[in-house]
Design a protein around this motif. Structure first.
Motif, PDB file in Angstrom:
ATOM      1  N   VAL A 120      11.157  -1.412  23.049  1.00 47.21           N
ATOM      2  CA  VAL A 120      11.062  -1.624  21.600  1.00 47.21           C
ATOM      3  C   VAL A 120      12.095  -2.680  21.230  1.00 47.21           C
ATOM      4  CG1 VAL A 120      12.488   0.427  21.160  1.00 47.21           C
ATOM      5  CG2 VAL A 120      11.224  -0.592  19.285  1.00 47.21           C
ATOM      6  N   ALA A 121      11.679  -3.633  20.446  1.00 44.70           N
ATOM      7  CA  ALA A 121      12.574  -4.740  20.113  1.00 44.70           C
ATOM      8  C   ALA A 121      12.190  -5.355  18.769  1.00 44.70           C
ATOM      9  CB  ALA A 121      12.506  -5.814  21.205  1.00 44.70           C
ATOM     10  N   VAL A 122      13.211  -5.728  18.028  1.00 46.00           N
ATOM     11  CA  VAL A 122      13.020  -6.402  16.734  1.00 46.00           C
ATOM     12  C   VAL A 122      13.947  -7.622  16.733  1.00 46.00           C
ATOM     13  CG1 VAL A 122      13.327  -6.186  14.231  1.00 46.00           C
ATOM     14  CG2 VAL A 122      12.425  -4.245  15.546  1.00 46.00           C
TER      15      VAL A 122
ATOM     16  N   ARG B 274      16.487  -7.100  11.625  1.00 47.96           N
ATOM     17  CA  ARG B 274      16.906  -5.717  11.910  1.00 47.96           C
ATOM     18  C   ARG B 274      17.441  -4.999  10.674  1.00 47.96           C
ATOM     19  NH1 ARG B 274      19.651  -7.099  17.769  1.00 47.96           N
ATOM     20  NH2 ARG B 274      17.659  -7.679  18.715  1.00 47.96           N
ATOM     21  N   ARG B 275      17.557  -3.700  10.785  1.00 51.43           N
ATOM     22  CA  ARG B 275      18.076  -2.792   9.752  1.00 51.43           C
ATOM     23  C   ARG B 275      17.209  -2.817   8.497  1.00 51.43           C
ATOM     24  NH1 ARG B 275      23.134  -0.879  11.346  1.00 51.43           N
ATOM     25  NH2 ARG B 275      22.618   0.894  10.014  1.00 51.43           N
ATOM     26  N   ARG B 276      15.928  -3.041   8.709  1.00 52.65           N
ATOM     27  CA  ARG B 276      14.973  -2.977   7.591  1.00 52.65           C
ATOM     28  C   ARG B 276      13.914  -1.916   7.849  1.00 52.65           C
ATOM     29  NH1 ARG B 276      12.660  -8.862   6.918  1.00 52.65           N
ATOM     30  NH2 ARG B 276      10.954  -7.479   6.373  1.00 52.65           N
ATOM     31  N   GLY B 277      14.140  -1.094   8.862  1.00 55.98           N
ATOM     32  CA  GLY B 277      13.195  -0.013   9.140  1.00 55.98           C
ATOM     33  C   GLY B 277      12.037  -0.400  10.039  1.00 55.98           C
TER      34      GLY B 277
ATOM     35  N   GLY C 273      12.071  -1.186  13.373  1.00 53.79           N
ATOM     36  CA  GLY C 273      12.121  -0.455  14.642  1.00 53.79           C
ATOM     37  C   GLY C 273      11.591   0.963  14.484  1.00 53.79           C
ATOM     38  N   ARG C 274      11.994   1.618  13.424  1.00 51.45           N
ATOM     39  CA  ARG C 274      11.541   2.992  13.175  1.00 51.45           C
ATOM     40  C   ARG C 274      10.015   3.028  12.934  1.00 51.45           C
ATOM     41  NH1 ARG C 274      14.787   7.124  11.663  1.00 51.45           N
ATOM     42  NH2 ARG C 274      16.345   5.908  10.554  1.00 51.45           N
TER      43      ARG C 274
ATOM     44  N   CYS D 200      14.432   5.292  28.025  1.00 52.86           N
ATOM     45  CA  CYS D 200      15.820   5.118  28.453  1.00 52.86           C
ATOM     46  C   CYS D 200      16.434   3.922  27.752  1.00 52.86           C
ATOM     47  CB  CYS D 200      15.962   5.085  29.961  1.00 52.86           C
ATOM     48  SG  CYS D 200      15.093   3.782  30.766  1.00 52.86           S
TER      49      CYS D 200
ATOM     50  N   ASN E  11      24.356   1.240  23.927  1.00 52.86           N
ATOM     51  CA  ASN E  11      23.493   0.736  22.844  1.00 52.86           C
ATOM     52  C   ASN E  11      23.455   1.761  21.707  1.00 52.86           C
ATOM     53  OD1 ASN E  11      21.573  -0.477  21.261  1.00 52.86           O
ATOM     54  ND2 ASN E  11      20.113  -0.841  22.924  1.00 52.86           N
TER      55      ASN E  11
ATOM     56  N   GLY F 122      23.399   1.583  18.496  1.00 53.31           N
ATOM     57  CA  GLY F 122      22.455   1.423  17.383  1.00 53.31           C
ATOM     58  C   GLY F 122      21.111   2.037  17.723  1.00 53.31           C
TER      59      GLY F 122
ATOM     60  N   GLN G 133      21.290   5.793  17.981  1.00 51.69           N
ATOM     61  CA  GLN G 133      21.312   6.410  16.644  1.00 51.69           C
ATOM     62  C   GLN G 133      19.896   6.507  16.066  1.00 51.69           C
ATOM     63  OE1 GLN G 133      24.796   5.255  14.524  1.00 51.69           O
ATOM     64  NE2 GLN G 133      23.793   5.500  12.546  1.00 51.69           N
ATOM     65  N   LEU G 134      19.133   5.422  16.250  1.00 53.61           N
ATOM     66  CA  LEU G 134      17.740   5.442  15.786  1.00 53.61           C
ATOM     67  C   LEU G 134      16.977   6.576  16.479  1.00 53.61           C
ATOM     68  CD1 LEU G 134      15.074   4.376  14.578  1.00 53.61           C
ATOM     69  CD2 LEU G 134      15.048   2.631  16.365  1.00 53.61           C
ATOM     70  N   TYR G 135      17.080   6.655  17.795  1.00 54.32           N
ATOM     71  CA  TYR G 135      16.310   7.664  18.534  1.00 54.32           C
ATOM     72  C   TYR G 135      16.750   9.085  18.151  1.00 54.32           C
ATOM     73  CZ  TYR G 135      15.155   3.574  21.360  1.00 54.32           C
ATOM     74  OH  TYR G 135      14.748   2.328  21.770  1.00 54.32           O
TER      75      TYR G 135
HETATM   76  C1  LIG Z   1      17.072  -1.017  18.492  1.00 51.44           C
HETATM   77  C2  LIG Z   1      16.261  -1.865  17.519  1.00 51.44           C
HETATM   78  C3  LIG Z   1      14.813  -1.950  18.008  1.00 51.44           C
HETATM   79  C4  LIG Z   1      16.292  -1.244  16.129  1.00 51.44           C
HETATM   80  O1  LIG Z   1      15.446  -2.011  15.292  1.00 51.44           O
HETATM   81  P1  LIG Z   1      15.670  -2.032  13.704  1.00 51.44           P
HETATM   82  O2  LIG Z   1      14.451  -2.602  13.094  1.00 51.44           O
HETATM   83  O3  LIG Z   1      16.950  -2.691  13.377  1.00 51.44           O
HETATM   84  O4  LIG Z   1      15.792  -0.470  13.413  1.00 51.44           O
HETATM   85  P2  LIG Z   1      15.691   0.239  11.966  1.00 51.44           P
HETATM   86  O5  LIG Z   1      15.969  -0.725  10.881  1.00 51.44           O
HETATM   87  O6  LIG Z   1      14.377   0.941  11.931  1.00 51.44           O
HETATM   88  O7  LIG Z   1      16.879   1.274  12.081  1.00 51.44           O
HETATM   89  C5  LIG Z   1      16.693   2.631  11.826  1.00 51.44           C
HETATM   90  C6  LIG Z   1      18.020   3.341  11.972  1.00 51.44           C
HETATM   91  O8  LIG Z   1      18.531   3.225  13.288  1.00 51.44           O
HETATM   92  C7  LIG Z   1      19.963   3.129  13.247  1.00 51.44           C
HETATM   93  N1  LIG Z   1      20.373   1.813  13.723  1.00 51.44           N
HETATM   94  C8  LIG Z   1      19.575   0.786  14.093  1.00 51.44           C
HETATM   95  N2  LIG Z   1      20.323  -0.254  14.510  1.00 51.44           N
HETATM   96  C9  LIG Z   1      21.618   0.132  14.404  1.00 51.44           C
HETATM   97  C10 LIG Z   1      22.848  -0.508  14.683  1.00 51.44           C
HETATM   98  N3  LIG Z   1      22.917  -1.765  15.181  1.00 51.44           N
HETATM   99  N4  LIG Z   1      23.991   0.180  14.468  1.00 51.44           N
HETATM  100  C11 LIG Z   1      23.950   1.435  13.988  1.00 51.44           C
HETATM  101  N5  LIG Z   1      22.801   2.097  13.681  1.00 51.44           N
HETATM  102  C12 LIG Z   1      21.649   1.447  13.904  1.00 51.44           C
HETATM  103  C13 LIG Z   1      20.354   3.333  11.813  1.00 51.44           C
HETATM  104  O9  LIG Z   1      20.502   4.720  11.611  1.00 51.44           O
HETATM  105  C14 LIG Z   1      19.124   2.806  11.105  1.00 51.44           C
HETATM  106  O10 LIG Z   1      18.981   3.326   9.827  1.00 51.44           O
HETATM  107  P3  LIG Z   1      19.748   2.589   8.581  1.00 51.44           P
HETATM  108  O11 LIG Z   1      19.511   1.127   8.716  1.00 51.44           O
HETATM  109  O12 LIG Z   1      19.090   3.217   7.386  1.00 51.44           O
HETATM  110  O13 LIG Z   1      21.199   2.945   8.741  1.00 51.44           O
HETATM  111  C15 LIG Z   1      16.855  -3.306  17.415  1.00 51.44           C
HETATM  112  O14 LIG Z   1      18.237  -3.196  17.121  1.00 51.44           O
HETATM  113  C16 LIG Z   1      16.708  -4.132  18.674  1.00 51.44           C
HETATM  114  O15 LIG Z   1      15.681  -4.765  18.885  1.00 51.44           O
HETATM  115  N6  LIG Z   1      17.761  -4.154  19.519  1.00 51.44           N
HETATM  116  C17 LIG Z   1      17.733  -4.955  20.752  1.00 51.44           C
HETATM  117  C18 LIG Z   1      16.761  -4.382  21.733  1.00 51.44           C
HETATM  118  C19 LIG Z   1      17.090  -2.945  22.047  1.00 51.44           C
HETATM  119  O16 LIG Z   1      18.237  -2.579  22.260  1.00 51.44           O
HETATM  120  N7  LIG Z   1      16.030  -2.116  22.116  1.00 51.44           N
HETATM  121  C20 LIG Z   1      16.155  -0.729  22.473  1.00 51.44           C
HETATM  122  C21 LIG Z   1      16.176  -0.610  23.942  1.00 51.44           C
HETATM  123  S1  LIG Z   1      15.908   1.049  24.480  1.00 51.44           S
END
Ligand SMILES: CC(C)(COP(=O)(O)OP(=O)(O)OC[C@H]1O[C@@H](n2cnc3c(N)ncnc32)[C@H](O)[C@@H]1OP(=O)(O)O)[C@@H](O)C(=O)NCCC(=O)NCCS
Length: 144
Positions: free
Chosen positions: A72-74, A79-82, A84-85, A103, A108, A110, A113-115
């Motif tokens: 999963v990747a954004v 990011r932080r706009r929902g 990923g969720r 895994c 990681n 962030g 925390q999402l998971y």
């Molecule tokens: C992980 C990832 C997919 C999250 O995508 P996203 O669109 O930013 O996620 P969301 O906006 O839906 O975040 C939902 C919640 O997750 C948590 N979260 C996400 N990113 C976070 C961060 N960098 N730090 C802390 N909390 C985080 C928060 O609780 C967030 O809710 P909030 O914004 O209301 O506080 C994105 O950061 C990403 O692509 N990272 C690089 C690739 C990666 O690590 N993928 C996962 C590999 S297993």
């Protein structure tokens, strides 16, 4: 922003997303082609203004009695706009078993925390799972 099924036509933008999101672990081209073409893989893209800005893929492994979210990747600027969720919710809908695993790098926080906020629990650690020696945290959600 809309969530749509991803296809092989998304290979170019997916490659860009992989490189931007996984500087240490970007999948090679063949793996990207596989994830966009193999049967029984749930694959979705997030699109905004015609641009692919996020991706998720997962597959159900009936022999194991569980499904795995493979990636999963954004893109960083979205990011932080929902997104990923939302991608996670869409993929989970298509996975046909109650147990879902994934895994994630131990550091990681962030993503973890999402998971956790989506009901995934820590079930294992795979030492030196990543090419650079990094450990993976295995997480599981049970929807029973
Ligand atoms: C992980 C990832 C997919 C999250 O995508 P996203 O669109 O930013 O996620 P969301 O906006 O839906 O975040 C939902 C919640 O997750 C948590 N979260 C996400 N990113 C976070 C961060 N960098 N730090 C802390 N909390 C985080 C928060 O609780 C967030 O809710 P909030 O914004 O209301 O506080 C994105 O950061 C990403 O692509 N990272 C690089 C690739 C990666 O690590 N993928 C996962 C590999 S297993």
């Amino acid at each position: 922003m809309e969530i749509l099924p991803a296809t092989l036509r998304d290979l170019g933008p997916l490659r860009h997303i992989e490189r931007a999101c996984f500087p240490r672990d970007a999948w090679p081209l063949l793996d990207l082609i596989a994830v966009l073409t193999w049967p029984d893989v749930a694959r979705f893209k997030a699109v905004e203004d015609g641009r692919m800005i996020g991706f998720i893929a997962g597959d159900t492994r009936r022999m194991e009695g569980m499904a795995w979210i493979a990636t999963v990747a954004v893109l960083p600027e979205y990011r932080r706009r929902g997104i990923g969720r939302t991608l996670l919710h869409e993929c989970e809908k298509w996975l046909a078993v109650s147990r879902i695993r994934l895994c994630v790098r131990m550091e990681n926080t962030g993503a973890i925390q999402l998971y956790e906020s989506e009901g995934y629990q820590r079930v294992d650690i795979w030492r030196q799972y990543y090419n650079d020696g990094g450990d993976a945290l295995v997480m599981e959600k049970n929807r029973d």
